[in-house]
Write an enzyme that holds these catalytic residues in place. Structure first.
Site, PDB file in Angstrom:
ATOM      1  N   CYS A   1     -10.276 -41.144 -19.055  1.00  0.00           N
ATOM      2  CA  CYS A   1     -10.425 -42.557 -18.697  1.00  0.00           C
ATOM      3  C   CYS A   1      -9.463 -43.435 -19.509  1.00  0.00           C
ATOM      4  O   CYS A   1      -8.264 -43.400 -19.284  1.00  0.00           O
ATOM      5  CB  CYS A   1     -11.885 -42.998 -18.825  1.00  0.00           C
TER       6      CYS A   1
ATOM      7  N   HIS B   1     -14.775 -39.576 -15.663  1.00  0.00           N
ATOM      8  CA  HIS B   1     -15.569 -39.148 -16.815  1.00  0.00           C
ATOM      9  C   HIS B   1     -16.218 -37.793 -16.521  1.00  0.00           C
ATOM     10  O   HIS B   1     -17.327 -37.735 -15.980  1.00  0.00           O
ATOM     11  CB  HIS B   1     -16.659 -40.183 -17.126  1.00  0.00           C
TER      12      HIS B   1
ATOM     13  N   GLU C   1     -17.702 -35.834 -18.445  1.00  0.00           N
ATOM     14  CA  GLU C   1     -18.952 -35.643 -19.192  1.00  0.00           C
ATOM     15  C   GLU C   1     -20.179 -36.108 -18.417  1.00  0.00           C
ATOM     16  O   GLU C   1     -21.295 -35.641 -18.668  1.00  0.00           O
ATOM     17  CB  GLU C   1     -18.886 -36.358 -20.547  1.00  0.00           C
TER      18      GLU C   1
END
Length: 240
Positions: A112, A207, A209
């Protein structure tokens, strides 16, 4: 086998619920992605000195998301009203980390803001705002197309992926030598790599994650970073 040490530059935060002071933080999900992949994530205090010495003991770097880069960092005269959480020390440190990793070939995964930092570090620019709430990629899971014959395709094993995004800025002019490896349907750059780079490097605008616990495609990014970092650990290139 000893876990490779993965440096994760901390983000400045005005507060954290468990502390009485301003904080330095990283997303738990991000660190857990590195841990599941077999790495040892280490939060790193942003400071404008001794970057080379500080990073000598690390085997890889994850440059995470966060607030916006100051527009003057990429030559913009004015800041859009939507620009937020700008911090000069954070900017200076992240840009130095990106340049250091690319110059020395230290394995680097940029996420990002991290992708945007690398683009700016190599002389690129950013679109300060993507055009209002209806065009921003915030709280959005959407498909991206991954370019064939790229490192990102080899890592993920797919040419299309569903990704979780939270950003209102995007790459405008590409930094020197960078190649686009993924795009969203609206043309937004979602992935970058640097052909001919000295070391392992890939960057994603999304993202990973957010969905890595349930999506092997996203977890594969963390696994690839850790795997690329293992040779340095085995060679003992880190310093005490």
């Amino acid at each position: 086998m000893t876990r490779p040490l993965i440096a994760v530059p901390a983000r400045f935060a005005a507060s954290a619920s468990a502390l009485r002071h301003a904080a330095e933080v990283n997303a738990r999900a991000l660190l857990e992605g590195v841990w599941r992949a077999g790495g040892e994530p280490v939060g790193l205090h942003p400071a404008e000195s001794d970057t080379a010495r500080r990073f000598a003991r690390f085997d890889g770097v994850l440059l995470p998301g966060g607030g916006d880069l100051a527009p003057h960092r990429y030559g913009a005269a004015d800041a859009h009203d939507s620009v937020y959480d700008v911090d000069d020390l954070q900017d200076a440190f992240d840009l130095e980390v990106a340049r250091h990793c690319l110059d020395l070939g230290l394995p680097l995964l940029a996420v990002c803001r991290g992708l945007q930092v690398v683009n700016v570090a190599l002389g690129g620019t950013l679109e300060q705002d993507m055009g209002g709430p209806d065009r921003r990629h915030r709280h959005l899971v959407h498909p991206v197309t991954i370019r064939p014959d790229t490192l990102l395709e080899r890592i993920t094993g797919v040419e299309k992926a569903e990704v979780s995004c939270f950003h209102h800025q995007r790459v405008d002019v590409l930094g020197e030598g960078l190649r686009v490896t993924a795009r969203a349907a609206d043309g937004t750059v979602e992935g970058l790599e640097l052909p001919g780079a000295r070391g392992w490097f890939t960057a994603v605008q999304w993202h990973p994650e957010d969905t890595a616990t349930d999506d092997p495609v996203q977890q594969a990014l963390f696994e690839a970073l850790v795997e690329a970092s293992r040779p340095r650990r085995r060679a003992g290139r880190h310093r005490r």
